[in-house]
Design a protein around this motif. Sequence first.
Motif, PDB file in Angstrom:
ATOM      1  N   PHE A  38      -7.094 100.482  39.916  1.00  0.00           N
ATOM      2  CA  PHE A  38      -8.418 100.456  40.545  1.00  0.00           C
ATOM      3  C   PHE A  38      -9.402  99.651  39.703  1.00  0.00           C
ATOM      4  O   PHE A  38     -10.163  98.823  40.229  1.00  0.00           O
ATOM      5  CB  PHE A  38      -8.919 101.889  40.758  1.00  0.00           C
ATOM      6  N   VAL A  39      -9.397  99.874  38.399  1.00  0.00           N
ATOM      7  CA  VAL A  39     -10.325  99.155  37.516  1.00  0.00           C
ATOM      8  C   VAL A  39     -10.021  97.655  37.530  1.00  0.00           C
ATOM      9  O   VAL A  39     -10.938  96.825  37.595  1.00  0.00           O
ATOM     10  CB  VAL A  39     -10.250  99.732  36.083  1.00  0.00           C
ATOM     11  N   LEU A  40      -8.743  97.291  37.504  1.00  0.00           N
ATOM     12  CA  LEU A  40      -8.395  95.871  37.519  1.00  0.00           C
ATOM     13  C   LEU A  40      -8.740  95.212  38.855  1.00  0.00           C
ATOM     14  O   LEU A  40      -9.208  94.067  38.894  1.00  0.00           O
ATOM     15  CB  LEU A  40      -6.908  95.693  37.206  1.00  0.00           C
ATOM     16  N   ALA A  61     -12.429  94.749  38.858  1.00  0.00           N
ATOM     17  CA  ALA A  61     -12.811  93.633  37.982  1.00  0.00           C
ATOM     18  C   ALA A  61     -12.544  92.295  38.656  1.00  0.00           C
ATOM     19  O   ALA A  61     -13.349  91.358  38.544  1.00  0.00           O
ATOM     20  CB  ALA A  61     -12.048  93.717  36.662  1.00  0.00           C
ATOM     21  N   THR A  62     -11.433  92.196  39.360  1.00  0.00           N
ATOM     22  CA  THR A  62     -11.124  90.961  40.085  1.00  0.00           C
ATOM     23  C   THR A  62     -12.166  90.685  41.157  1.00  0.00           C
ATOM     24  O   THR A  62     -12.629  89.560  41.323  1.00  0.00           O
ATOM     25  CB  THR A  62      -9.729  91.064  40.736  1.00  0.00           C
ATOM     26  N   THR A  63     -12.553  91.730  41.869  1.00  0.00           N
ATOM     27  CA  THR A  63     -13.527  91.569  42.938  1.00  0.00           C
ATOM     28  C   THR A  63     -14.915  91.277  42.371  1.00  0.00           C
ATOM     29  O   THR A  63     -15.644  90.436  42.905  1.00  0.00           O
ATOM     30  CB  THR A  63     -13.565  92.837  43.807  1.00  0.00           C
ATOM     31  N   ALA A 114      -9.603  96.624  49.384  1.00  0.00           N
ATOM     32  CA  ALA A 114      -8.503  97.082  48.522  1.00  0.00           C
ATOM     33  C   ALA A 114      -9.033  97.899  47.348  1.00  0.00           C
ATOM     34  O   ALA A 114      -8.415  98.897  46.949  1.00  0.00           O
ATOM     35  CB  ALA A 114      -7.693  95.893  48.022  1.00  0.00           C
ATOM     36  N   THR A 115     -10.178  97.505  46.802  1.00  0.00           N
ATOM     37  CA  THR A 115     -10.787  98.266  45.714  1.00  0.00           C
ATOM     38  C   THR A 115     -11.204  99.661  46.187  1.00  0.00           C
ATOM     39  O   THR A 115     -10.969 100.658  45.494  1.00  0.00           O
ATOM     40  CB  THR A 115     -12.010  97.513  45.158  1.00  0.00           C
ATOM     41  N   ILE A 157     -13.377  86.730  33.083  1.00  0.00           N
ATOM     42  CA  ILE A 157     -12.595  86.503  34.290  1.00  0.00           C
ATOM     43  C   ILE A 157     -13.410  85.634  35.231  1.00  0.00           C
ATOM     44  O   ILE A 157     -14.583  85.900  35.490  1.00  0.00           O
ATOM     45  CB  ILE A 157     -12.252  87.832  34.988  1.00  0.00           C
ATOM     46  N   LEU A 158     -12.791  84.599  35.742  1.00  0.00           N
ATOM     47  CA  LEU A 158     -13.440  83.723  36.703  1.00  0.00           C
ATOM     48  C   LEU A 158     -12.501  83.585  37.891  1.00  0.00           C
ATOM     49  O   LEU A 158     -11.375  83.118  37.742  1.00  0.00           O
ATOM     50  CB  LEU A 158     -13.727  82.360  36.074  1.00  0.00           C
ATOM     51  N   THR A 159     -12.930  84.025  39.044  1.00  0.00           N
ATOM     52  CA  THR A 159     -12.087  84.036  40.235  1.00  0.00           C
ATOM     53  C   THR A 159     -12.798  83.315  41.364  1.00  0.00           C
ATOM     54  O   THR A 159     -13.962  83.588  41.629  1.00  0.00           O
ATOM     55  CB  THR A 159     -11.804  85.488  40.679  1.00  0.00           C
ATOM     56  N   PHE A 160     -12.090  82.421  42.005  1.00  0.00           N
ATOM     57  CA  PHE A 160     -12.626  81.737  43.174  1.00  0.00           C
ATOM     58  C   PHE A 160     -12.003  82.350  44.417  1.00  0.00           C
ATOM     59  O   PHE A 160     -10.790  82.286  44.602  1.00  0.00           O
ATOM     60  CB  PHE A 160     -12.319  80.238  43.120  1.00  0.00           C
TER      61      PHE A 160
END
Length: 187
Positions: A120-122, A125-127, A163-164, A148-151
């Motif tokens: 859940f934490v990961l 963090a992604t979101t 999902a989170t 963390i850098l997510t596009f």
Amino acid sequence: MSEPAANPAVNPAVNPAATSFPTATITLPLGPGVLRTYSGALLCLEIFFGGLVWILVASSNVPVPLLQGWVMFVSVTTFVFSSAYLALLITGLADRINTDWNFLDLFYHFIALLFYFAAFVLEAATTAAAIKILPNQTACILKPRGNILTFLDGRQYSINVVATIFAFVVTLCYGCSMVMGFKRWRK
């Protein structure tokens, strides 16, 4: 003279406990009746929402495999183990396996709670680290909000938010199951 009888009531030297295994220790009802208990209902919710987390993360094309790989591992593994555990309870096979099912229930839900909390934490963090891509496929980054850098496009971002939320719901279900398992184990 005749030989002594093998009946333990007549011959106290024969100990029946030494020749048999202990019975299985389980306080949950076996068969379809397990679905009418809170533990059975929570187990069904764990399977349902865990499957949704698995499907949602997989459908987002896993933009951050390092983080979401763990989420996928946890959701698939707990989905399979929870389904197998529920199948053992519904079919009544748990009564034939001589073990302390109350302790195994507590131990499994504790491990699943730890793993799903990390997942859940990961996933959160992604979101949270997501930078939405504009419709013209450009992204403006002034300063990343962390390591963390997510596009993510709008669809992937929405899927990861859901999902989170479901990962949090599954974490709560495993926590409630662990508490109820602890109460059964203490009896």
